[in-house]
Design an enzyme around this catalytic site. Structure first.
Site, PDB file in Angstrom:
ATOM      1  N   CYS A 199     -91.091  10.194  17.164  1.00 25.81           N
ATOM      2  CA  CYS A 199     -91.210  10.026  15.705  1.00 25.81           C
ATOM      3  C   CYS A 199     -92.646   9.699  15.288  1.00 25.81           C
ATOM      4  O   CYS A 199     -93.182  10.278  14.335  1.00 25.81           O
ATOM      5  CB  CYS A 199     -90.255   8.963  15.202  1.00 25.81           C
ATOM      6  N   HIS A 239     -91.884   4.352   9.658  1.00 27.10           N
ATOM      7  CA  HIS A 239     -93.073   3.965  10.425  1.00 27.10           C
ATOM      8  C   HIS A 239     -94.324   4.206   9.574  1.00 27.10           C
ATOM      9  O   HIS A 239     -94.401   5.199   8.834  1.00 27.10           O
ATOM     10  CB  HIS A 239     -93.196   4.822  11.683  1.00 27.10           C
TER      11      HIS A 239
HETATM   12  C1  2RA Z   1     -89.571   3.725  18.523  1.00 30.00           C
HETATM   13  N1  2RA Z   1     -90.689   5.872  18.611  1.00 30.00           N
HETATM   14  O1  2RA Z   1     -89.943   3.636  17.353  1.00 30.00           O
HETATM   15  C2  2RA Z   1     -89.774   4.985  19.325  1.00 30.00           C
HETATM   16  C3  2RA Z   1     -88.477   5.671  19.651  1.00 30.00           C
HETATM   17  N2  2RA Z   1     -87.733   6.013  18.507  1.00 30.00           N
HETATM   18  O2  2RA Z   1     -88.986   2.804  19.133  1.00 30.00           O
END
Ligand code: 2RA
Length: 329
Positions: free
Chosen positions: A126, A234
């Protein structure tokens, strides 16, 4: 068209079902697949109650596509069995991403590399997806030399146990720990496991996957990936050095036209990307765009996306849409 969702009871599995429905993917039958312990449980898809089945039953039902989000060990064990039965696998785990015989695909960037022979297709991490979607057209225009990225990652990236830990801590309740430390009112500079070189696997994923997706080993990436007590998406602070000269006007013009990107950059009116705005969206939000005044041909920017959507489920469904649109399944 039959589609299996392997790992249907997890956070990403749930988002895959939501995205298939929202995008009206032309599926006649969805097969919900999960581990033994979840067989028989029910989930709703398009208003219909479906029963979770095991992998053997799913393979026997011969779906054209199987979208996996069931962890690396399940992918390693089961994806080849689905592929051997002629089922095209789109896998969200890291199991196949760096396998030289497998394609690592972000549709806006390299879906054209896909062929009918690709029976196991890897969905990138991601935190990598949102960064390369934002940078791809700039890379094509000005050639990236080096990326320095720091991430601020939502607990949803870890999964339901981490979300429950955060909510319990916020409610002052005891509960299972997904992390070695409290996450509420804290920041943990550690995602996945540490490797020999002092970086975590999450950081090395961003380094290696970016090169593979761009098809350009010369792109240097260094990363610090951090877990923060946030839901919704994120965030990433990206410093990117280019080989060619550019102007900010050219950068904005390119980003405005970049597929999958929404520019949110009006600091005078306090407009910049935030996880609360990216939540449940499929686009990558880019803002805080500014020259790095300490180094020529270098930009700073802030990139935010919903890690469960464009970071996982939506990217996987977009790969399935591409396969369908180009008669590759
Ligand atoms: C996380 N990118 O954010 C890793 C797996 N989804 O933990």
């Amino acid at each position: 068209m039959k589609v299996a969702v392997v790992g249907a009871t997890g956070l990403v599995g749930g988002e895959i079902l939501k995205v298939l429905e929202e995008r009206n993917f032309p599926v006649d039958e969805v097969l919900l697949v999960a581990s033994e312990k979840s067989i028989g449980t029910k989930k709703t898809f398009k208003g219909k109650e479906l029963t979770v089945m095991g992998v053997k039953e799913a393979i026997a039902a011969k779906p054209e596509i199987a979208i996996f989000s069931a962890g690396g060990s399940t992918s390693l064990a089961e994806a080849p069995n689905f592929a051997a039965a002629g089922i095209t696998v789109i896998d969200n785990s890291s199991a196949w991403r760096m396998d030289p015989t497998k394609k690592l695909v972000v549709p806006e960037i390299n879906a054209k590399e896909l062929t009918k022979a690709d029976k196991i297709i890897a969905n990138p991490n991601c935190s990598t997806i949102q960064m390369v979607v934002a940078l791809n057209e700039l890379h094509k225009a000005f050639k990236i030399k080096r990326i320095v990225v720091s991430t601020y990652q939502s607990v949803t990236g870890t999964g339901k146990k981490a979300v429950d830990q955060l909510m319990n801590e916020r409610a002052g309740k005891a509960g299972e720990m997904a992390y070695p430390y409290k996450i509420d009112l804290n920041v943990i500079p550690h995602i996945d496991v540490f490797t020999e070189n002092g970086y975590t696997k999450e950081e090395m994923k961003m380094v290696k996957e970016t090169k593979k997706i761009f098809g350009d080993d010369s792109v240097k990436v260094t990363a610090t990936t951090v877990r923060i007590p946030v839901m919704g998406g994120h965030s990433e602070s990206v410093n990117v050095e280019f080989a060619k000269d550019f102007t900010l006007e050219e950068v904005y013009a390119i980003l405005e036209k970049t597929p999958g990107v929404i520019v949110v950059d009006d600091v005078k009116n306090l407009k910049y990307p935030m996880p609360q705005d990216a939540h449940q969206k499929d686009e990558v939000l880019v803002g805080r765009i500014r020259l790095d005044e300490t180094q020529e041909r270098t930009l700073n920017m802030w990139i935010v996306a919903d890690n469960l959507r464009k970071g996982a489920a939506t990217n996987a469904v977009q790969i399935a849409e591409y396969l369908l649109a180009h008669d590759l399944v």
